[in-house]
Design a protein around this motif. Sequence first.
Motif, short mmCIF file in Angstrom:
data_model
loop_
_atom_site.label_atom_id
_atom_site.label_comp_id
_atom_site.label_asym_id
_atom_site.label_seq_id
_atom_site.Cartn_x
_atom_site.Cartn_y
_atom_site.Cartn_z
N LYS A 241 0.87 -1.09 0.28
CA LYS A 241 -0.68 -0.22 0.09
C LYS A 241 0.93 1.84 -0.37
O LYS A 241 1.73 0.94 0.50
N VAL A 242 0.31 2.08 -0.92
CA VAL A 242 1.28 3.34 -0.81
C VAL A 242 0.26 4.64 -0.39
O VAL A 242 -0.63 4.28 -1.11
N VAL A 243 0.80 5.43 -0.12
CA VAL A 243 0.51 7.10 0.70
C VAL A 243 1.29 7.68 -0.23
O VAL A 243 2.37 7.85 0.61
N TYR A 244 0.76 8.78 -0.52
CA TYR A 244 1.29 10.19 -1.11
C TYR A 244 0.96 10.93 -0.44
O TYR A 244 -0.32 11.29 0.06
N ALA A 245 2.49 12.16 0.32
CA ALA A 245 2.20 13.40 0.90
C ALA A 245 2.59 14.05 0.06
O ALA A 245 3.85 13.61 -0.49
N LYS A 246 2.70 15.05 0.94
CA LYS A 246 4.09 16.49 0.31
C LYS A 246 4.95 16.51 0.72
O LYS A 246 5.52 16.13 -0.80
N VAL A 248 7.16 13.49 1.79
CA VAL A 248 6.87 12.15 1.64
C VAL A 248 6.41 11.30 1.03
O VAL A 248 4.97 11.25 0.41
N ILE A 249 6.50 9.32 -0.17
CA ILE A 249 5.87 9.01 0.15
C ILE A 249 6.16 7.86 1.02
O ILE A 249 7.07 6.77 1.39
N ARG A 250 4.56 7.28 1.72
CA ARG A 250 4.55 5.92 2.81
C ARG A 250 4.73 4.92 1.75
O ARG A 250 3.43 4.65 1.39
N ILE A 251 4.94 3.43 2.28
CA ILE A 251 5.16 2.49 1.44
C ILE A 251 5.21 1.41 2.41
O ILE A 251 5.50 1.50 3.30
N ALA A 252 3.51 0.65 2.44
CA ALA A 252 3.74 -0.89 3.80
C ALA A 252 3.65 -1.80 3.28
O ALA A 252 3.17 -1.95 1.92
N VAL A 253 3.79 -2.62 3.77
CA VAL A 253 4.22 -4.30 3.44
C VAL A 253 3.84 -5.13 4.21
O VAL A 253 3.54 -4.94 5.18
N PHE A 254 2.50 -5.87 3.11
CA PHE A 254 1.30 -6.57 3.85
C PHE A 254 2.53 -8.86 3.36
O PHE A 254 2.41 -8.29 2.50
N GLU A 255 2.53 -9.22 4.33
CA GLU A 255 2.41 -10.56 3.87
C GLU A 255 1.70 -11.81 5.20
O GLU A 255 0.87 -11.18 6.06
N GLY A 256 0.80 -13.03 4.61
CA GLY A 256 0.24 -13.51 5.16
C GLY A 256 0.44 -14.88 5.05
O GLY A 256 1.95 -15.12 4.45
N SER A 257 0.20 -15.93 5.30
CA SER A 257 -0.10 -17.31 4.77
C SER A 257 -2.04 -18.06 3.33
O SER A 257 -2.27 -17.60 3.95
N ASP A 258 -0.98 -18.81 2.62
CA ASP A 258 -1.58 -19.14 2.01
C ASP A 258 -3.07 -19.84 2.80
O ASP A 258 -2.71 -21.23 3.21
N GLY A 284 9.95 12.62 -7.29
CA GLY A 284 10.16 13.71 -7.28
C GLY A 284 11.14 13.90 -5.73
O GLY A 284 12.68 13.19 -5.94
N ASP A 285 11.29 15.32 -4.97
CA ASP A 285 12.16 15.15 -3.71
C ASP A 285 11.54 14.43 -2.91
O ASP A 285 12.47 14.83 -1.66
N ARG A 286 10.55 13.54 -2.76
CA ARG A 286 10.11 13.44 -1.73
C ARG A 286 10.85 12.63 -1.31
O ARG A 286 11.58 11.74 -1.56
#
Length: 295
Positions: A241-246, A248-258, A284-286
């Motif tokens: 998941k990606v969140v775009y801010a002025k 910074v760009i915040r990126i979250a990684v998620f994992e689970g089990s089959d 850019g400069d973020r």
Amino acid sequence: MKRMVAAAGVSLMLMLGACGGDDDKVEAANDAGGTSAPAGGDTAQDAPASSDAMPGSDTPEEGTPEIVKPRPGMDNLRPVVWEKAESLSPRKVLVTFYGGVEPCDVLDSVKVKYGAKNVTISLYSGSDPKQPDAVCIEIAKLKAVEVDLSEDLGDRQIADGAPDADTKSSTSGGKADPGTPPDAPAGKMRGDAPAVALTPKAGQANVRGITWDRYEMIDSDTVRIYFMSGVEPCSVLDSVKVVYAKEVIRIAVFEGSDPKQPNAVCPALARFAYTDVDLKEAVGDREVVDDQQTD
């Protein structure tokens, strides 16, 4: 790519650990004890190179660690779980860990994070890009690195910042367990293992957020995120998941089990992995940050 020759049936793997909160100050250890972490935008100073002796030929006396210095610029970077940390002075810590032989396994950098209750030290190793075809015996050597702190340790604990590090690696006030190193170093490192490309598979069970280690810009709209993962079907990349801010760009990684294999049994191994994320906005400069480590 380097080749590893098995010896004495030693099996190497990686383990994980927690990081501090947003209020922590993050700095790179100075050249006497370490360098910046292998994260985007950080810089590091080269440390003196070690001997050019045949890989694995100069093993130190058993129980006595080989003192090493970081050598920035290694390939296939991966976190290393350390064994113990000992305070040599209010601003100097000796960190002992198991590593492979050079040039297949070289300490690249040291990251130090200062918190109110903990000083977190993270080690990163990699392989020498100047010797891509080197052949190394697959053994674990006891090593140590001196880390100079920019703040007095005081009563704070020293914690291992490697993802999935055993919480017992933490030491109070820098006073490590004086016991001898474990007889079996197997499981502390995995040797020369390149990062594995993973593609998100939505719909996993027991989805949880995981922290990532570093990022690399592939182009202006694509970022490659590196992280530690277990093996499938017990650990499967679910989503990013990606969140775009002025700023910074915040990126979250998620994992689970089959969910189709709920009773699967997986070996307790870890893989250094990455996934490419297509961004809807140019960086850019973020700054690109781990959303699991921000509020």
